[in-house]
Design a protein around this motif. Structure first.
Motif, PDB file in Angstrom:
ATOM      1  N   CYS A 157     -88.736 117.737 -43.544  1.00 40.70           N
ATOM      2  CA  CYS A 157     -88.597 119.038 -42.892  1.00 40.70           C
ATOM      3  C   CYS A 157     -87.419 119.038 -41.929  1.00 40.70           C
ATOM      4  O   CYS A 157     -86.683 120.028 -41.838  1.00 40.70           O
ATOM      5  CB  CYS A 157     -89.899 119.385 -42.166  1.00 40.70           C
ATOM      6  N   ALA A 158     -87.214 117.931 -41.220  1.00 38.46           N
ATOM      7  CA  ALA A 158     -86.061 117.830 -40.316  1.00 38.46           C
ATOM      8  C   ALA A 158     -84.756 117.925 -41.090  1.00 38.46           C
ATOM      9  O   ALA A 158     -83.811 118.609 -40.673  1.00 38.46           O
ATOM     10  CB  ALA A 158     -86.126 116.511 -39.538  1.00 38.46           C
ATOM     11  N   ILE A 171     -80.995 119.574 -48.933  1.00 39.70           N
ATOM     12  CA  ILE A 171     -82.361 119.501 -49.455  1.00 39.70           C
ATOM     13  C   ILE A 171     -82.912 120.915 -49.558  1.00 39.70           C
ATOM     14  O   ILE A 171     -82.808 121.704 -48.618  1.00 39.70           O
ATOM     15  CB  ILE A 171     -83.251 118.607 -48.563  1.00 39.70           C
ATOM     16  N   SER A 172     -83.484 121.237 -50.703  1.00 36.01           N
ATOM     17  CA  SER A 172     -84.002 122.584 -50.932  1.00 36.01           C
ATOM     18  C   SER A 172     -85.430 122.694 -50.417  1.00 36.01           C
ATOM     19  O   SER A 172     -86.097 121.690 -50.107  1.00 36.01           O
ATOM     20  CB  SER A 172     -83.976 122.903 -52.424  1.00 36.01           C
ATOM     21  N   ALA A 173     -85.926 123.927 -50.368  1.00 35.26           N
ATOM     22  CA  ALA A 173     -87.315 124.141 -49.970  1.00 35.26           C
ATOM     23  C   ALA A 173     -88.259 123.461 -50.944  1.00 35.26           C
ATOM     24  O   ALA A 173     -89.246 122.819 -50.537  1.00 35.26           O
ATOM     25  CB  ALA A 173     -87.607 125.633 -49.888  1.00 35.26           C
ATOM     26  N   CYS A 205     -99.908 123.874 -45.420  1.00 35.96           N
ATOM     27  CA  CYS A 205     -98.778 123.215 -44.751  1.00 35.96           C
ATOM     28  C   CYS A 205     -97.476 123.354 -45.533  1.00 35.96           C
ATOM     29  O   CYS A 205     -96.388 123.212 -44.947  1.00 35.96           O
ATOM     30  CB  CYS A 205     -99.075 121.727 -44.558  1.00 35.96           C
ATOM     31  N   THR A 206     -97.563 123.617 -46.817  1.00 38.67           N
ATOM     32  CA  THR A 206     -96.362 123.700 -47.663  1.00 38.67           C
ATOM     33  C   THR A 206     -96.070 125.120 -48.119  1.00 38.67           C
ATOM     34  O   THR A 206     -95.317 125.331 -49.068  1.00 38.67           O
ATOM     35  CB  THR A 206     -96.505 122.785 -48.891  1.00 38.67           C
ATOM     36  N   ARG A 207     -96.635 126.082 -47.432  1.00 36.23           N
ATOM     37  CA  ARG A 207     -96.407 127.500 -47.777  1.00 36.23           C
ATOM     38  C   ARG A 207     -95.382 128.071 -46.800  1.00 36.23           C
ATOM     39  O   ARG A 207     -95.682 128.311 -45.636  1.00 36.23           O
ATOM     40  CB  ARG A 207     -97.723 128.272 -47.705  1.00 36.23           C
ATOM     41  N   GLU A 208     -94.173 128.304 -47.282  1.00 37.52           N
ATOM     42  CA  GLU A 208     -93.125 128.866 -46.422  1.00 37.52           C
ATOM     43  C   GLU A 208     -93.411 130.346 -46.196  1.00 37.52           C
ATOM     44  O   GLU A 208     -93.480 131.122 -47.150  1.00 37.52           O
ATOM     45  CB  GLU A 208     -91.751 128.670 -47.061  1.00 37.52           C
TER      46      GLU A 208
END
Length: 237
Positions: A157-158, A171-173, A205-208
């Motif tokens: 994420c960083a 790095i992509s989503a 946690c992985t839902r943008e």
């Protein structure tokens, strides 16, 4: 612009203009959903004693958090974004105590602007910094703190945030999501022998999410408080 990525929660940082503390699984994902559900603010407690002292001082506040990922006896909520959905949080304040994210934040207060985020609000946070703060100071120094000492979830994420700030495709989503799901921190959530860890938490946690606010730490009166700051029409020039 100088960007430095730091991993872990036990650190001593020099002064910077911006610190962004990242805890994907799960502290600042919980914080994000809590604000969506109407929380007014989140006070950060470094120890259990601090948390219970604050609860005695503010009995109407809600204790939320974990120790090594597990629920804490005497707390109102654990650290699950899924279980959080059943709580009525409108107009309330949380007192948050967690293993990595809260501790990392309390060790990162030496900055003009302090933000916290999980993956759900990472893009909004990065875009806010890029369009509102970098415009004022292109020589700005930024620390991105991946709070898990070894987990690839916060590090991914960083790196995702760093790429957005630098207008790169490092790095992509989708790549970030894949690394979060496969991270060491996520493994216990897929283990049916560990019912305190819900697999559904990793889904949240992985839902943008498309958010209209960032989470900024206000450090007045020696009481670190996460507040919701509205994003007003980001300029995407």
């Amino acid at each position: 612009m100088t960007i430095k990525i730091i991993q872990g929660h036990n650190h001593t940082l020099g002064a910077s203009r911006i610190n962004v503390i990242i805890d994907v699984i799960r502290a600042f994902t919980v914080a994000h959903y809590a604000f969506i559900k109407g929380v007014q603010g989140i006070i950060l407690a470094g120890t259990l004693d601090d948390a219970f002292r604050l609860k005695r001082q503010f009995p109407e506040f809600i204790l939320a958090g974990e120790i090594q990922g597990l629920p804490i006896a005497g707390f109102d909520l654990d650290n699950s974004p899924v279980r959080l959905q059943n709580a009525d949080l409108r107009g309330k304040f949380l007192i948050q105590k967690t293993t990595n994210g809260v501790k990392a934040t309390l060790n990162s207060l030496n900055a003009d602007h302090i933000f916290v985020t999980g993956f759900t609000n990472a893009r909004t946070t990065a875009e806010f910094i890029k369009h509102k703060l970098l415009r004022e100071d292109t020589a700005i120094s930024i620390h991105l703190i991946a709070s898990h000492p070894s987990g690839d979830d916060d590090l991914a994420c960083a790196q995702y945030i760093s790429g957005i700030l630098q207008n790169s495709n490092r790095i992509s989503a989708d790549e970030t999501i894949e690394r979060i799901r496969k991270s060491e921190a996520a493994k216990k959530f897929y283990d049916p022998a560990k019912p305190d860890f819900l697999q559904e938490d990793i889904g949240l946690c992985t839902r943008e999410l498309s958010s209209e606010f960032v989470m900024k730490v206000n450090y007045k009166d020696e009481l670190p408080l996460i507040e919701k700051v509205q994003v007003q029409e980001l300029n995407h020039e």
